[in-house]
Design an enzyme around this catalytic site. Structure first.
Site, short mmCIF file in Angstrom:
data_model
loop_
_atom_site.label_atom_id
_atom_site.label_comp_id
_atom_site.label_asym_id
_atom_site.label_seq_id
_atom_site.Cartn_x
_atom_site.Cartn_y
_atom_site.Cartn_z
N HIS A 284 -20.46 4.43 -3.52
CA HIS A 284 -20.26 3.62 -4.73
C HIS A 284 -20.61 2.16 -4.50
CE1 HIS A 284 -17.60 7.15 -5.58
NE2 HIS A 284 -18.31 7.05 -6.69
N LYS B 96 0.87 -1.17 0.00
CA LYS B 96 0.00 0.00 0.00
C LYS B 96 0.90 1.22 0.00
CE LYS B 96 -4.52 0.88 0.66
NZ LYS B 96 -5.72 0.15 0.28
N GLY C 47 -24.20 3.68 4.65
CA GLY C 47 -23.30 4.21 3.61
C GLY C 47 -23.85 3.86 2.25
N THR C 48 -24.32 4.88 1.53
CA THR C 48 -24.93 4.63 0.22
C THR C 48 -24.05 5.22 -0.89
OG1 THR C 48 -26.24 6.64 0.42
CG2 THR C 48 -27.27 4.62 1.20
#
Ligand code: NAD
Length: 368
Positions: free
Chosen positions: A197, A94, A194-195
């Site tokens: 992606h 990462k 959480g709406t």
């Protein structure tokens, strides 16, 4: 994204890098600095036994460098286990760029970062994450081949979120099968937190199957759009965590399963996309187990995104990416069974199976 482990002052008393509490035998940590563009980045390569270390680049306004280092150590380790449990020939890595993506990011900075990625000759392969975009990956691609998540127009795999959502849906169905005896979600009350992606595509799968979906988001307009598009209902109760639902799906933030929430949760299944849902893996994983709540490990069921970008490396089709993502259903069921057989949490079960795969591969590599 905050340093939950210790304070910078405390950290400085320790060995500054190898003594970090998030340090877990990472193979290599690369500090990238460029005065001209203002780039300050850290690339963390946790483990390359299974293959090159793939993981996104996060650009975030960290409060200090210790916090950035801690984040890259923690996130790169997570990628090792995510890829191993998913059966991909990838290691874990990462990168973090220190700065505000909205205010500080410039094309020159991203290009310079790409050159640093290139200098590692493929040991680390980057992708998008919070604060970076497909456009940034396209720019990085101009200076290195060690990048995924480039746009479809440039031959990449495009937006990973729909595939991630499909994997979460598969993991949720498997968890329902384990907990309720059937993987049908028809008629189940499901709360999606959480709406964005991932959340939106998940909601579309769930409502299509006849689930009663409740949504929660900090943006009212997003919730209203879920009502209009999919017939979801806005959660209006006083306490989201005490919601009287069958399934809780965290698709916004990490660490929502914590000391304050865990005893309130009435849902019998937890399955969502957010990374690091358990505030303290060992503690909260165990409490869920004792409370009889079936927890589908986040890093297993949200792996659709990495399966999608892996296609750019091994050159498989979107259909193949979907097929592989579908397999999250089987893996999730295996994890539940393995956890029961060994009397451990599902999080521990997934980590253990991933670690076994890495250990086996290490032996094979040594015998080559
Ligand atoms: P996103 O930013 O598109 O959506 C997040 C949504 O959560 C937004 O609508 C936001 O308004 C909402 N939100 C923020 N804080 C909230 C709160 N306190 N309560 C309710 N809603 C809140 O992100 P995404 O791409 O949909 O990803 C969702 C989660 O899944 C993230 O944790 C991400 O790290 C993880 N994840 C995403 C992918 C992917 O392919 N996009 C892959 C793996 C993991």
């Amino acid at each position: 994204m905050t340093s939950e482990i210790t304070t910078p002052a405390e950290l400085q008393k320790m060995d500054p890098v190898f003594g970090q509490l998030s340090f877990d035998n990472h193979e290599q940590i690369v500090f990238c600095n460029d005065k001209d563009t203002g780039l300050k980045a850290i690339i963390g390569i946790h483990n390359t036994v299974m293959g090159p270390a793939l993981g996104g680049t996060r650009m975030w306004k960290y409060n200090n460098e210790w916090e950035a280092l801690n984040d890259v150590l923690r996130l790169s380790r997570g990628m090792t286990y995510k890829s191993a449990i998913t059966g991909l020939n990838l290691g874990g890595g990462k990168a973090v760029i220190i700065g505000d993506a909205k205010a500080d990011k410039t094309p020159e900075m991203i290009t310079r970062f790409g050159q640093f990625v290139d200098s590692l000759s493929g040991k680390y392969i980057t992708a998008e994450d919070v604060g970076t975009t497909t456009e940034d990956m396209d720019r990085i691609h101009e200076v290195t081949n060690y990048v995924t998540g480039i746009s479809e127009a440039k031959g990449g795999s495009g937006n990973p979120s729909p595939v991630t959502a499909y994997g979460v849906y598969m993991g949720m169905k498997a968890a329902a099968k384990y907990q309720f005896g059937s993987d049908s979600l028809g008629g189940k009350k499901i709360l999606v937190q959480g709406t964005g992606h991932v959340g939106e595509t998940l909601i579309s799968h769930l409502t299509k199957e006849g689930a009663e979906v409740f949504v929660s988001d900090i943006h009212q307009d997003k919730m209203e759009s879920m009502v209009a598009k999919y017939g979801a209902k806005i959660f209006t109760g006083a306490d989201l965590y005490a919601a009287d639902v069958d399934i809780y799906s965290p698709c916004a933030l990490g660490a929502t399963i914590n000391d304050e929430t865990i005893y309130k949760i009435k849902a019998k299944v937890i399955a969502g996309a957010a990374n690091n849902q358990l505030a303290v893996e060992s503690v909260h994983g165990q409490i869920l187990r004792e409370r009889g709540i079936a927890y589908a490990p986040d890093f297993l069921i949200n792996a659709g995104g990495i399966i999608n970008v892996y296609a750019e490396i091994v050159k498989y089709s979107k259909e193949e990416a979907i097929r592989r993502t579908e397999n999250i259903y089987n893996t999730t069921l295996e994890i539940f069974n393995f956890a029961d057989t060994n009397n451990i949490t599902t999080q521990q079960a997934a980590m253990q199976i991933a670690q076994n795969r890495i250990d086996e591969r290490k032996k094979e590599n040594a015998n080559k």
